[in-house]
Design a protein around this motif. Structure first.
Motif, PDB file in Angstrom:
ATOM      1  N   SER A  27      -0.766 -20.884   7.492  1.00 27.52           N
ATOM      2  CA  SER A  27      -1.241 -21.371   6.191  1.00 27.52           C
ATOM      3  C   SER A  27      -2.488 -22.211   6.377  1.00 27.52           C
ATOM      4  O   SER A  27      -2.466 -23.207   7.106  1.00 27.52           O
ATOM      5  CB  SER A  27      -0.155 -22.202   5.512  1.00 27.52           C
ATOM      6  N   LYS A  28      -3.577 -21.831   5.725  1.00 30.02           N
ATOM      7  CA  LYS A  28      -4.813 -22.601   5.832  1.00 30.02           C
ATOM      8  C   LYS A  28      -4.645 -24.036   5.323  1.00 30.02           C
ATOM      9  O   LYS A  28      -5.103 -24.980   5.982  1.00 30.02           O
ATOM     10  CB  LYS A  28      -5.962 -21.907   5.102  1.00 30.02           C
ATOM     11  N   SER A 236       4.223 -11.537   5.548  1.00 25.93           N
ATOM     12  CA  SER A 236       4.389 -12.964   5.304  1.00 25.93           C
ATOM     13  C   SER A 236       4.106 -13.251   3.839  1.00 25.93           C
ATOM     14  O   SER A 236       3.591 -12.396   3.110  1.00 25.93           O
ATOM     15  CB  SER A 236       3.427 -13.778   6.176  1.00 25.93           C
ATOM     16  N   ASN A 237       4.406 -14.477   3.419  1.00 25.61           N
ATOM     17  CA  ASN A 237       4.047 -14.849   2.049  1.00 25.61           C
ATOM     18  C   ASN A 237       2.538 -14.986   1.900  1.00 25.61           C
ATOM     19  O   ASN A 237       1.999 -14.814   0.801  1.00 25.61           O
ATOM     20  CB  ASN A 237       4.760 -16.136   1.632  1.00 25.61           C
ATOM     21  N   THR A 238       1.837 -15.259   2.997  1.00 24.43           N
ATOM     22  CA  THR A 238       0.376 -15.330   2.957  1.00 24.43           C
ATOM     23  C   THR A 238      -0.210 -13.959   2.622  1.00 24.43           C
ATOM     24  O   THR A 238      -1.105 -13.832   1.784  1.00 24.43           O
ATOM     25  CB  THR A 238      -0.172 -15.842   4.295  1.00 24.43           C
ATOM     26  N   GLU A 239       0.305 -12.912   3.280  1.00 28.22           N
ATOM     27  CA  GLU A 239      -0.154 -11.553   2.971  1.00 28.22           C
ATOM     28  C   GLU A 239       0.224 -11.167   1.542  1.00 28.22           C
ATOM     29  O   GLU A 239      -0.564 -10.553   0.818  1.00 28.22           O
ATOM     30  CB  GLU A 239       0.439 -10.550   3.950  1.00 28.22           C
ATOM     31  N   SER A 254       7.072 -18.379  -2.587  1.00 24.20           N
ATOM     32  CA  SER A 254       6.557 -19.623  -2.021  1.00 24.20           C
ATOM     33  C   SER A 254       7.706 -20.571  -1.732  1.00 24.20           C
ATOM     34  O   SER A 254       8.765 -20.509  -2.372  1.00 24.20           O
ATOM     35  CB  SER A 254       5.575 -20.278  -2.998  1.00 24.20           C
ATOM     36  N   GLN A 259       2.499 -25.078  -5.092  1.00 23.80           N
ATOM     37  CA  GLN A 259       1.484 -24.132  -4.639  1.00 23.80           C
ATOM     38  C   GLN A 259       0.718 -23.497  -5.792  1.00 23.80           C
ATOM     39  O   GLN A 259      -0.506 -23.331  -5.715  1.00 23.80           O
ATOM     40  CB  GLN A 259       2.106 -23.026  -3.776  1.00 23.80           C
ATOM     41  N   GLU A 263      -3.317 -23.287  -6.152  1.00 31.00           N
ATOM     42  CA  GLU A 263      -4.036 -22.009  -6.199  1.00 31.00           C
ATOM     43  C   GLU A 263      -4.879 -21.919  -7.469  1.00 31.00           C
ATOM     44  O   GLU A 263      -6.004 -21.400  -7.451  1.00 31.00           O
ATOM     45  CB  GLU A 263      -3.053 -20.848  -6.127  1.00 31.00           C
TER      46      GLU A 263
END
Length: 362
Positions: A27-28, A236-239, A254, A259, A263
């Motif tokens: 996660s960034k 992943s949840n990021t993808e 999430s 989040q 976003e």
């Protein structure tokens, strides 16, 4: 305690040390936060914090298992659930952290369930530093099937299945054992079993035989209707978030109740997107910090934990790009959290993941 001779001794021992912090690197916002924390502890305490990014913390657990409590390359790790349960059982963690770290006194134990981890008593072998709550971020109106659900933004397995029928190929979830994907399965199982009490105790063979078919029968109906017909899943949840941003999917999952706001603030999702949670409540757990018994810089690791529990660090984590809810009393804000659902006993994690893999992982 912060002025005690023992803590002053810890601070002196920590100076000039390097802490190798094994933590999820997917996660960034999390990575950005840890870079900020590294700058702060270097400036304040002359401690170098090195984030060793892992795709799954089980990689670090396997390493600690191989080291068997001897000198370790890991000084600090970010864990919870079955990983903590295993390390505690194997006696691979340093104890007495709550009594040895001054800011542990700030933990909001009266308001939050922080003393157990997936049904396993923490007993001072790890320290909570944030709260996760499972939620779904979706395009406007995707899963709202009546006015009550729209108002409360609650969802059910039935509303998910209905949306999948109406919009085939537009829903999915991360592939287990990625923890967001596994938690999605847990939320379904809680709902499908009407919060059966056996989910919150050891996963006996009898309980598995009774309860798990409810989940598999449901997924057998859902999978042909979702993205890739359930033959492939986001890694992943990021993808999955990226697929939502690209308008390939209509939802993502999430573990951060804040989040969506983050976003939207960064204009990565439209203001019309909604945060949804299961009608039984959002599965909630703390995520925690632990020090291996064989850590080479245990004093410096304690200093890092103490800083991460400070008001400044907790506020930065909450209000910065990460948006992770606080665990300390001075900053507790009920508005930043969702109605809570108890986490399942840690023994269900592996059972669900193993059987899902057998049924759907090929």
């Amino acid at each position: 305690m912060a002025n005690s001779p023992q803590w002053q001794k810890t601070l002196n021992e920590a100076k000039g040390e390097t802490v190798y912090f094994y933590a999820w690197g997917g996660s960034k916002p999390v990575n950005d936060y840890l870079r900020w924390a590294a700058r702060e502890v270097a400036s304040r305490y002359k401690v170098r914090l090195r984030h060793v990014k892992v795709a799954d913390i089980s990689e670090a657990v396997s390493r600690l298992k191989a080291e068997s409590g001897n000198k370790s390359a890991i000084d600090l790790l970010w864990i919870n659930g079955e990983n903590f349960s295993f390390l505690k059982q194997q006696e691979l963690l340093l104890g007495n952290l709550w009594t040895g770290i001054p800011n542990a006194a700030l933990l909001a134990t009266q308001a939050l369930s922080l003393e157990n981890d997936f049904g396993v008593p923490i007993d001072g072998f790890e320290v909570p530093w944030g709260v996760g709550q499972f939620n779904i971020i979706a395009t406007n109106g995707l899963l709202a099937t009546n006015s009550l659900e729209t108002q409360n933004r609650k969802i059910t397995p039935e509303s998910i299945l209905q949306a999948a029928k109406q919009l085939p190929g537009r829903l999915s979830y991360p592939r287990p054992p990625e923890f967001h994907g596994t938690t999605f399965l847990k939320q379904l199982l809680v709902a499908l079993s009407d919060s059966d009490a056996r989910l919150f105790a050891y996963a006996s063979p009898e309980a598995q035989a009774t309860l798990l078919p409810l989940l598999w029968d449901y997924l057998d109906q859902l999978h042909p209707l979702i993205w890739q017909q359930g033959r492939a899943f986001p890694s992943s949840n990021t993808e999955q978030l990226a697929l939502l941003q690209q308008k390939t999917l209509d939802l993502t999952v999430s573990f951060n109740p804040n989040q969506l706001i983050k976003e939207q603030k960064e204009q990565r999702l439209p203001l019309s997107a909604q945060r949804l949670y299961f009608s039984q409540g959002a599965i909630t757990n703390s995520h925690n910090l632990a020090i291996p018994k064989g850590a080479q810089s245990p004093a410096a690791a304690k200093v890092v934990i103490n800083f991460l529990l400070s008001e400044q660090a907790q506020q930065q984590k909450l209000q910065g790009s990460w948006g992770d809810p606080t665990v300390i009393t001075p900053l507790l804000d009920p508005a930043s959290t969702l109605p809570s659902q108890q986490e399942l006993h840690s023994s269900w994690q592996q059972v669900i993941e193993d059987q899902w893999q057998q049924k759907y992982g090929a």
